[in-house]
Design a protein around this motif. Sequence first.
Motif, PDB file in Angstrom:
ATOM      1  N   SER A   4       0.840  -1.195   0.000  1.00  0.00           N
ATOM      2  CA  SER A   4       0.000   0.000   0.000  1.00  0.00           C
ATOM      3  C   SER A   4       0.877   1.247   0.000  1.00  0.00           C
ATOM      4  O   SER A   4       1.955   1.265   0.602  1.00  0.00           O
ATOM      5  CB  SER A   4      -0.927   0.015   1.207  1.00  0.00           C
ATOM      6  N   ILE A   5       0.413   2.286  -0.692  1.00  0.00           N
ATOM      7  CA  ILE A   5       1.160   3.537  -0.745  1.00  0.00           C
ATOM      8  C   ILE A   5       0.229   4.701  -0.436  1.00  0.00           C
ATOM      9  O   ILE A   5      -1.004   4.585  -0.519  1.00  0.00           O
ATOM     10  CB  ILE A   5       1.836   3.771  -2.116  1.00  0.00           C
ATOM     11  N   ALA A   6       0.832   5.821  -0.081  1.00  0.00           N
ATOM     12  CA  ALA A   6       0.095   7.081   0.076  1.00  0.00           C
ATOM     13  C   ALA A   6       0.960   8.195  -0.487  1.00  0.00           C
ATOM     14  O   ALA A   6       2.174   8.247  -0.227  1.00  0.00           O
ATOM     15  CB  ALA A   6      -0.225   7.351   1.539  1.00  0.00           C
ATOM     16  N   ILE A  97       4.320   2.361   2.030  1.00  0.00           N
ATOM     17  CA  ILE A  97       5.250   3.268   1.359  1.00  0.00           C
ATOM     18  C   ILE A  97       4.640   4.659   1.295  1.00  0.00           C
ATOM     19  O   ILE A  97       3.463   4.826   0.948  1.00  0.00           O
ATOM     20  CB  ILE A  97       5.573   2.766  -0.061  1.00  0.00           C
ATOM     21  N   LEU A  98       5.450   5.658   1.625  1.00  0.00           N
ATOM     22  CA  LEU A  98       5.048   7.058   1.527  1.00  0.00           C
ATOM     23  C   LEU A  98       5.778   7.697   0.354  1.00  0.00           C
ATOM     24  O   LEU A  98       6.993   7.513   0.203  1.00  0.00           O
ATOM     25  CB  LEU A  98       5.387   7.796   2.821  1.00  0.00           C
ATOM     26  N   ILE A 122      14.472   3.188   0.139  1.00  0.00           N
ATOM     27  CA  ILE A 122      14.198   4.540  -0.341  1.00  0.00           C
ATOM     28  C   ILE A 122      14.375   4.568  -1.856  1.00  0.00           C
ATOM     29  O   ILE A 122      15.248   3.879  -2.404  1.00  0.00           O
ATOM     30  CB  ILE A 122      15.165   5.558   0.312  1.00  0.00           C
ATOM     31  N   GLY A 123      13.570   5.396  -2.539  1.00  0.00           N
ATOM     32  CA  GLY A 123      13.753   5.658  -3.963  1.00  0.00           C
ATOM     33  C   GLY A 123      13.818   7.157  -4.195  1.00  0.00           C
ATOM     34  O   GLY A 123      12.926   7.890  -3.762  1.00  0.00           O
ATOM     35  N   VAL A 124      14.870   7.623  -4.855  1.00  0.00           N
ATOM     36  CA  VAL A 124      15.083   9.045  -5.104  1.00  0.00           C
ATOM     37  C   VAL A 124      15.860   9.225  -6.404  1.00  0.00           C
ATOM     38  O   VAL A 124      16.398   8.262  -6.960  1.00  0.00           O
ATOM     39  CB  VAL A 124      15.878   9.726  -3.958  1.00  0.00           C
ATOM     40  N   ARG A 125      15.936  10.465  -6.855  1.00  0.00           N
ATOM     41  CA  ARG A 125      16.790  10.832  -7.989  1.00  0.00           C
ATOM     42  C   ARG A 125      17.888  11.770  -7.486  1.00  0.00           C
ATOM     43  O   ARG A 125      17.656  12.584  -6.571  1.00  0.00           O
ATOM     44  CB  ARG A 125      15.978  11.580  -9.058  1.00  0.00           C
ATOM     45  N   PRO A 126      19.098  11.695  -8.071  1.00  0.00           N
ATOM     46  CA  PRO A 126      20.134  12.663  -7.696  1.00  0.00           C
ATOM     47  C   PRO A 126      19.699  14.088  -8.042  1.00  0.00           C
ATOM     48  O   PRO A 126      18.800  14.304  -8.868  1.00  0.00           O
ATOM     49  CB  PRO A 126      21.332  12.234  -8.564  1.00  0.00           C
ATOM     50  N   GLY A 176      12.298  16.649  -4.351  1.00  0.00           N
ATOM     51  CA  GLY A 176      11.019  16.834  -5.029  1.00  0.00           C
ATOM     52  C   GLY A 176      10.227  15.561  -5.214  1.00  0.00           C
ATOM     53  O   GLY A 176       9.020  15.602  -5.489  1.00  0.00           O
ATOM     54  N   LEU A 177      10.898  14.402  -5.083  1.00  0.00           N
ATOM     55  CA  LEU A 177      10.238  13.103  -5.156  1.00  0.00           C
ATOM     56  C   LEU A 177      11.013  12.152  -4.253  1.00  0.00           C
ATOM     57  O   LEU A 177      12.156  11.783  -4.563  1.00  0.00           O
ATOM     58  CB  LEU A 177      10.213  12.577  -6.597  1.00  0.00           C
ATOM     59  N   VAL A 178      10.405  11.778  -3.152  1.00  0.00           N
ATOM     60  CA  VAL A 178      11.051  10.901  -2.173  1.00  0.00           C
ATOM     61  C   VAL A 178      10.102   9.746  -1.890  1.00  0.00           C
ATOM     62  O   VAL A 178       8.981   9.947  -1.410  1.00  0.00           O
ATOM     63  CB  VAL A 178      11.378  11.649  -0.864  1.00  0.00           C
ATOM     64  N   VAL A 179      10.545   8.544  -2.185  1.00  0.00           N
ATOM     65  CA  VAL A 179       9.759   7.336  -1.952  1.00  0.00           C
ATOM     66  C   VAL A 179      10.430   6.582  -0.810  1.00  0.00           C
ATOM     67  O   VAL A 179      11.626   6.285  -0.877  1.00  0.00           O
ATOM     68  CB  VAL A 179       9.722   6.448  -3.210  1.00  0.00           C
TER      69      VAL A 179
END
Length: 309
Positions: A4-6, A97-98, A122-126, A176-179
């Motif tokens: 589940s995500i939010a 997951i947030l 965690i999932g992010v972009r540099p 700007g996008l943090v998983v």
Amino acid sequence: MSTSIAFLICTEAGPIEDYSLLLVESIRKFGGSLKDAPIYSFEVRNTPDISQKTSKALKALDVVHVREFLNNKYPDFAFANQPCLGTWAEENLDADILVLLDSDQILFNEPEEVLLPSEYDIGVRPVFIKNVGSEGQNDPNEEYWQKLYEIVGNRYNMFVTTTVDKKNIRAYWNAGLVVVKRNLGLFSNWKNNLEKVLESKIQPRNGGIFYVSQTTMAATICAMTENVWTLSPQYNYPISLHNRVPESEQIRSFDNLVSIHYTNSNKFRDNGLDKSLASLNNLDRSSQKYQWLFEYFAKHWTASNGMPI
């Protein structure tokens, strides 16, 4: 067992209301199997209420809007909003997951990667450009990063390559996008560390306090986990820097993107998003999603300055 995500966004009175509405509309339209996932919008400072129009629109899009003064220690520092609202989500939601999104994002395809491979936290972009990042010893910014690590800690000595100017720097990701997996506790640690860093008054040599929250997030991640998934280039794509992205790496159709981030916004937004998009090189303006965006501008935003009406 399904994950589940939010989605989490910040919405405050003024133009950000309309950026948030555009983002939410895009999630609901293009989010694929995640289009109906819970979305939480936050007002976390004692600022004027969002408009009734925005409140009704968010409700119609099945968004839960939380007005709670969570950023009460540094209310004049808007970048503290992110870890404050994220901490609330960690404590009050049960999603696995947030997904924290800046309001100046637009989604164009199902964000499959936010579900994260099981071995990653965690999932992010540099970050897009080096800016206050450090390439290591002898870099003029190295002193700041070492002071940051002294306050926050640094268990994992990671480096990343910036997405636009291709510099190899100490791990520094775009906020700007943090998983993140909720049970990691990233946001509460980020919040606590940010308060320590702000109290210490250390700042990067160039840019000052503007970059303190994002750099503190990066240092916090390095203190907590090395299991960091680098999201694909289709995520958090720096559309306002598109012309500076190496041509071989430019993504030229919104149909092939998961999300764009129209940050660096003063120039990009104030020139008018329609005019700014028209100035980008090698962009497919015949794509269905590009046309959808322009129709949205025509319906909701003034053509002269790109600001909402």
